[in-house]
Design a protein around this motif. Structure first.
Motif, short mmCIF file in Angstrom:
data_model
loop_
_atom_site.label_atom_id
_atom_site.label_comp_id
_atom_site.label_asym_id
_atom_site.label_seq_id
_atom_site.Cartn_x
_atom_site.Cartn_y
_atom_site.Cartn_z
N SER A 184 39.34 -33.98 2.62
CA SER A 184 38.75 -34.92 1.67
C SER A 184 39.15 -36.33 2.08
CB SER A 184 39.26 -34.64 0.26
OG SER A 184 38.98 -35.74 -0.55
N PHE A 185 38.16 -37.17 2.14
CA PHE A 185 38.46 -38.56 2.48
C PHE A 185 39.32 -39.18 1.38
CE2 PHE A 185 37.63 -43.07 2.41
CZ PHE A 185 37.96 -43.39 3.72
N LEU A 186 39.10 -38.69 0.15
CA LEU A 186 39.76 -39.33 -0.98
C LEU A 186 41.28 -39.18 -0.95
CD1 LEU A 186 37.17 -38.33 -3.68
CD2 LEU A 186 37.47 -40.55 -2.63
N ASN A 187 41.79 -38.09 -0.36
CA ASN A 187 43.25 -38.01 -0.26
C ASN A 187 43.73 -38.17 1.18
OD1 ASN A 187 42.61 -35.56 0.88
ND2 ASN A 187 43.26 -34.34 -0.86
N GLY A 188 42.84 -38.64 2.05
CA GLY A 188 43.26 -38.97 3.42
C GLY A 188 43.33 -37.79 4.36
N GLU A 221 29.87 -40.86 0.59
CA GLU A 221 31.06 -40.01 0.53
C GLU A 221 31.08 -39.02 1.70
OE1 GLU A 221 31.82 -40.20 -4.28
OE2 GLU A 221 31.04 -38.35 -3.42
N ARG A 222 29.90 -38.49 2.01
CA ARG A 222 29.82 -37.52 3.10
C ARG A 222 30.17 -38.20 4.44
NH1 ARG A 222 27.01 -35.63 7.02
NH2 ARG A 222 25.39 -37.21 6.97
N LEU A 223 29.65 -39.40 4.64
CA LEU A 223 29.96 -40.13 5.87
C LEU A 223 31.46 -40.43 5.95
CD1 LEU A 223 26.93 -42.57 5.94
CD2 LEU A 223 27.47 -40.88 7.68
N ALA A 224 32.01 -40.83 4.81
CA ALA A 224 33.44 -41.14 4.78
C ALA A 224 34.24 -39.88 5.13
CB ALA A 224 33.84 -41.67 3.41
N ASP A 225 33.88 -38.76 4.55
CA ASP A 225 34.57 -37.50 4.85
C ASP A 225 34.48 -37.15 6.32
OD1 ASP A 225 35.60 -36.99 2.40
OD2 ASP A 225 33.99 -35.66 1.75
#
Ligand SMILES: C[S@@+](CC[C@H](N)C(=O)[O-])C[C@H]1O[C@@H](n2cnc3c(N)ncnc32)[C@H](O)[C@@H]1O
Length: 436
Positions: free
Chosen positions: A198-202, A308-312
């Motif tokens: 998950s991008f959100l938790n790195g 979000e998908r790109l960030a992930d």
């Protein structure tokens, strides 16, 4: 009777954490539960299992079930091979893409493993070009890791000159240098959950995942799923480092890469790692990013999902473009600012702006408040950081402790309240002056 209750509760904890428990751990858990049942005046394991929804109780119970065995430079052949054969390749690739090399130590215990990587990078002169995330399920270990004070036994494999250069001696203990401590981002993460990648938790877009001497304590059936998830956290060419005695079955979709006197794993190219995970929603077609804006009714949601998908997938620049477009068009403002903040974390002064806007739009956005506090800390503004941690602690404590915050998967209000409380207590934390 007590044994039966313990086993029912242990089975529940095993499901959540992925851990398999030894007879000694079960005895430890039994002692703990005997005390807890008496204090809480309960006898029914189902009542206690419901109580485990409270993160404070869950973390207390889990603390009885993990194994603490770690030291600096443990299995040096693997560290040496990583530094000599793999890191230079990652650094070259990252330089081309103008990004840092990103490493994750999953199951970092009290910090010796990620700090060893940071010291080695400092010695190699590339500390400023790497980012290290370190996670564990045991809050006490994480607190000790952040404090960075070690026993002689922990540091005994380090050479005297390294010890002298990176530690200050305080009585019988060794305190790690501040710049090395700051390099590692310690976070709570339960590997038994589905919180990665998950991008959100790195945990997305990584060059290497170190998960050494952790999965040996897990139920065999869970290990494969976790390994596959790790491979999905890696960018192309990334590696997975396990403990030197942890060999994976040959029919798993991983290739062994020998390097120096050690070996690493890479996802096998011909078999996409994702194929082995439970089905996920198919990725949106790539052309969506460059296509003209879709009809307004569905545009913000679809664009945000795409960002979000790109960030992930580690494509931060493209994700940022989409977020800026959403902001410009006045859509999904809170979420776009929050994601932009995450994308800018390497530049805390920029990230701070976006987290401030997120909180302005939604004062109850606790994850943004946590990042605000961390950015202020990174910028060296202890007073502002302390204020933000106090706000976070107050707001998080006012909500049900078990309330799950959707943007940071698996993180609850109770955990954020604990994080804020611990940050304010840290010896080097924002309230340090006040606590002295
Ligand atoms: C033996 S230590 C290994 C430390 C370090 N990786 C090393 O090799 O020196 C195992 C660590 O795994 C952590 N752990 C166990 N179960 C976990 C879980 N479900 N999620 C995250 N960490 C977990 C424990 O808390 C402990 O810190």
């Amino acid at each position: 009777m007590m044994r039966e209750r313990t086993e029912a509760i242990a089975a529940h904890l095993a499901k959540i954490t992925g851990l398999a428990f030894s007879p000694e751990q079960l005895s430890g858990l039994e002692d703990f539960l005997r005390k807890r049942f008496a204090i809480l005046h309960i006898s029914d394991p189902a009542v206690y299992i419901a109580r485990l929804e409270d993160p404070a109780e869950f973390l207390e119970a889990v603390d009885r079930l993990t194994v603490k065995e770690t030291f600096f430079y443990r299995h040096e052949a693997q560290f040496d091979a990583f530094m000599e054969h793999l890191l230079p390749v990652f650094l070259a690739g990252a330089a081309g893409e103008k990004r840092p090399v990103r490493l994750w130590c999953a199951g970092c215990c009290t910090g010796e493993e990620p700090y060893t990587l940071a010291i080695l990078a400092a010695e190699a002169g590339c500390l400023d070009r790497i980012e290290i995330l370190a996670t564990d399920i045991h809050k006490g270990y994480l607190e000790a890791a952040m404090a960075g004070v070690y026993s002689g036994r922990s540091v005994e494999k380090l050479s005297p000159d390294i010890l002298e250069k990176y530690f200050s001696k305080k009585g019988e203990s060794f305190r790690l240098r501040e710049d090395i401590r700051r390099k590692v981002d310690f976070k709570y993460l339960n590997l038994g959950g589905t919180f990665f990648p998950s991008f959100l938790n790195g945990t997305a877009g990584l060059d290497a995942v170190f998960c050494r001497n952790v999965l040996i304590y897990f139920e065999k059936a869970r290990v494969r799923e976790i390994i596959i998830r790790f491979t999905e956290c890696l960018r192309d060419g990334g590696v997975l480092a396990l403990g030197h005695s942890e060999m994976l079955p040959q029919d798993w979709p991983l290739a062994v890469q020998a390097a120096g006197e050690a070996f690493f794993y890479r996802p096998k190219k011909e078999e996409p790692a994702g194929a082995l995970l439970p089905p996920v929603e198919p990725a949106k077609p790539q052309k969506r990013i460059i296509s003209p804006a879709p009809p307004p009714a569905e545009a913000p949601g679809a664009l945000l999902l795409e960002a979000e998908r790109l960030a992930d997938a580690g494509r931060a620049a493209e994700a940022a473009v989409l977020c800026r477009r959403l902001i410009k068009e006045n859509y999904a403002l809170e979420k776009a600012h929050y994601l932009l903040g995450l994308l800018e974390l390497a530049r805390p002064e920029k990230a701070l702006e976006h987290f401030k806007k997120t909180v302005y739009l939604n004062s109850g956005h606790l994850q943004a408040r946590l990042h605000l506090a961390q950015c202020e800390e990174k910028l060296g503004r202890a007073g502002d950081a302390a204020r933000e941690y106090r706000n976070l602690g107050r707001l998080a404590a006012a909500r049900p402790p078990g309330e799950l915050l959707d943007a940071v998967e698996g993180i609850t209000c109770g955990m954020l309240a604990l994080i804020a409380e611990n940050a304010l207590k840290k010896p080097s934390g924002p309230d340090a002056e006040k606590n002295r």
